[in-house]
Design an enzyme around this catalytic site. Structure first.
Site, PDB file in Angstrom:
ATOM      1  N   GLN A  17       0.805  -1.218   0.000  1.00 44.64           N
ATOM      2  CA  GLN A  17       0.000   0.000   0.000  1.00 44.64           C
ATOM      3  C   GLN A  17       0.843   1.274   0.000  1.00 44.64           C
ATOM      4  O   GLN A  17       0.331   2.350  -0.315  1.00 44.64           O
ATOM      5  CB  GLN A  17      -0.930   0.004   1.221  1.00 44.64           C
ATOM      6  CG  GLN A  17      -1.894  -1.158   1.276  1.00 44.64           C
ATOM      7  CD  GLN A  17      -3.002  -1.052   0.254  1.00 44.64           C
ATOM      8  OE1 GLN A  17      -3.332   0.023  -0.218  1.00 44.64           O
ATOM      9  NE2 GLN A  17      -3.592  -2.179  -0.098  1.00 44.64           N
ATOM     10  N   SER A  42       3.164  -5.049  -5.173  1.00 49.21           N
ATOM     11  CA  SER A  42       2.242  -5.479  -6.218  1.00 49.21           C
ATOM     12  C   SER A  42       2.053  -4.342  -7.209  1.00 49.21           C
ATOM     13  O   SER A  42       1.928  -3.178  -6.818  1.00 49.21           O
ATOM     14  CB  SER A  42       0.900  -5.865  -5.596  1.00 49.21           C
ATOM     15  OG  SER A  42       0.094  -6.573  -6.500  1.00 49.21           O
ATOM     16  N   HIS A  50      -0.424  -3.462  -9.334  1.00 53.65           N
ATOM     17  CA  HIS A  50      -1.676  -2.737  -9.536  1.00 53.65           C
ATOM     18  C   HIS A  50      -1.908  -1.634  -8.508  1.00 53.65           C
ATOM     19  O   HIS A  50      -2.722  -0.748  -8.721  1.00 53.65           O
ATOM     20  CB  HIS A  50      -2.878  -3.695  -9.578  1.00 53.65           C
ATOM     21  CG  HIS A  50      -3.203  -4.373  -8.275  1.00 53.65           C
ATOM     22  ND1 HIS A  50      -2.537  -5.492  -7.837  1.00 53.65           N
ATOM     23  CD2 HIS A  50      -4.128  -4.103  -7.345  1.00 53.65           C
ATOM     24  CE1 HIS A  50      -3.042  -5.883  -6.684  1.00 53.65           C
ATOM     25  NE2 HIS A  50      -4.011  -5.048  -6.358  1.00 53.65           N
ATOM     26  N   THR A  54       7.249 -19.389 -16.855  1.00 52.86           N
ATOM     27  CA  THR A  54       7.556 -18.387 -17.876  1.00 52.86           C
ATOM     28  C   THR A  54       7.018 -17.021 -17.472  1.00 52.86           C
ATOM     29  O   THR A  54       5.835 -16.872 -17.187  1.00 52.86           O
ATOM     30  CB  THR A  54       6.936 -18.803 -19.225  1.00 52.86           C
ATOM     31  OG1 THR A  54       7.428 -20.102 -19.580  1.00 52.86           O
ATOM     32  CG2 THR A  54       7.287 -17.811 -20.314  1.00 52.86           C
ATOM     33  N   CYS A  94     -10.077  -8.183  -0.101  1.00 56.06           N
ATOM     34  CA  CYS A  94      -9.671  -9.581   0.027  1.00 56.06           C
ATOM     35  C   CYS A  94     -10.617 -10.370   0.918  1.00 56.06           C
ATOM     36  O   CYS A  94     -10.704 -11.597   0.810  1.00 56.06           O
ATOM     37  CB  CYS A  94      -8.254  -9.661   0.592  1.00 56.06           C
ATOM     38  SG  CYS A  94      -7.073  -8.683  -0.339  1.00 56.06           S
TER      39      CYS A  94
END
Length: 360
Positions: free
Chosen positions: A169, A186, A188, A224, A306
């Site tokens: 955050q 993260s 996003h 990958t 979440c």
């Protein structure tokens, strides 16, 4: 998503006949080498926001990064068998720690005050010679409270333990404390694509892989890599580095407007030690489930996305000492780079009007 991140991804989403963007970055042919170069350029962009002296491992998101940090490091710290974390941590940390507890590790959950901040004296008493790892969030995902990560890292290091920081955050918004040993992030959360994150690992720290196979990502994360996701993440990180001051000033304006518009509400958690793009607000007696139904045109929540739909009360708000009724009367608002003052004003009008309708 930031337009710059989307633009960086586009060349890597096409077919072979569209410029070679579909190539495997782990292949030795020219297309693969070109894709690998794009991945490494992205890695440099994300790493630039981290402390010096470490390596960055791309993952599917922060949840995987946290699991890799928590589970992957503990085997090398035997016979130390104690994990210390904070009661308000994200489920990715809490649930992984609970799983490790079932595997034989000892878990200590540190309490927080009604401001949401951990007491350093309590932390100091809990971290000792048996502690392998301390895990703590930089910015809480529900209430936006900033924890004293540097001080917690000092406590961990003085006891010979490591510190894992969930910086999801705060990444790209606040400096990452130099004392952290591992950092999970993260894409996003900084206006990059969903489906990619990373774990930064300080040099000299041994981590065992969770996913076995071809050993593509430095031997720690087989599978990958997606050049498109990496490119979007890297572009978002570079943009965040350039815009950090402008973004902070914009968010400060938004928070000032929001606080004035929600003057009849109480703020959950510290208002001073908080990322300004988060407001967790309470209006006692309000039925938030009904409010969410009545104001469907505004994207706000009653807690963490979440935990949405779980039916469980927020463990974060409960840890602040709020009653079950108070938890059910709380909402979470988030705003950032692309939020406008007009949007804040319209959202506040709709939410406040619906709340007034409930109270008659």
């Amino acid at each position: 998503m930031a337009p710059e991140a989307l633009a960086a991804m586009q060349p890597w989403l096409g077919g072979i006949d569209s410029g070679g963007g579909w190539a495997n970055p782990h292949s030795a042919h020219s297309g693969g080498r070109k894709a690998a170069a794009a991945v490494e350029f992205a890695r440099e962009g994300v790493t630039a926001l981290m402390p010096a002296g470490g390596r960055l491992v791309f993952t599917s998101g922060a949840t995987e990064a946290i699991n890799l940090g928590l589970r992957g490091v503990l085997g090398s710290h035997k016979p130390r068998c104690r994990i210390v974390t904070i009661v308000t941590e994200h489920a990715a940390v809490r649930d992984t720690c609970f799983w490790l507890e079932r595997q034989g590790f000892t878990l200590d959950l540190l309490p927080v005050g009604n401001d949401g901040i951990v007491d350093l004296d309590v932390a100091r008493a809990a971290v000792g010679s048996e502690t392998a790892l301390v895990a703590a969030m930089l910015v809480n995902n529900e209430i936006g409270v900033i924890q004293p990560i540097a001080a917690l890292a000092d406590i961990a290091h003085n006891a010979g333990a490591l510190l894992l920081c969930d910086a999801v955050q705060g990444f790209g918004r606040l400096p990452i404390p130099d004392a952290a040993d591992m950092v999970a992030v993260s894409a996003h959360k900084i206006h990059g694509p969903k489906g990619i994150g990373a774990l930064w690992i300080r040099d000299g720290i041994n981590v065992e892989p969770l996913i076995h196979g071809g050993g593509q990502e430095q031997g720690l994360r087989s599978g990958t890599l997606s050049p498109a996701l990496c490119a979007g993440f890297g572009a978002a990180a570079r943009l965040a580095a350039v815009r950090v001051d402008a973004d902070a000033a914009h968010v400060a304006i938004l928070r000032k407007v929001a606080l004035a518009l929600f003057a009849d509400w109480q703020v959950n958690g510290s208002l001073d030690h908080r990322y300004e793009g988060n407001l967790n607000l309470r209006r006692d007696g309000l039925d938030v489930a009904r409010l969410l139904s009545d104001v469907r045109s505004v994207a706000f929540s009653a807690g963490s996305a979440c935990a949405s739909g779980s039916g469980r009360p927020s463990h974060v708000l409960t840890a602040l000492g709020l009653s079950a009724d108070q938890v059910r009367s709380s909402i979470r608002l988030g705003f950032g780079r692309y939020t406008t003052v007009d949007e804040i004003e319209r959202a506040a009008h709709l939410i406040n009007q619906a709340a007034l309708d409930q109270f008659g």
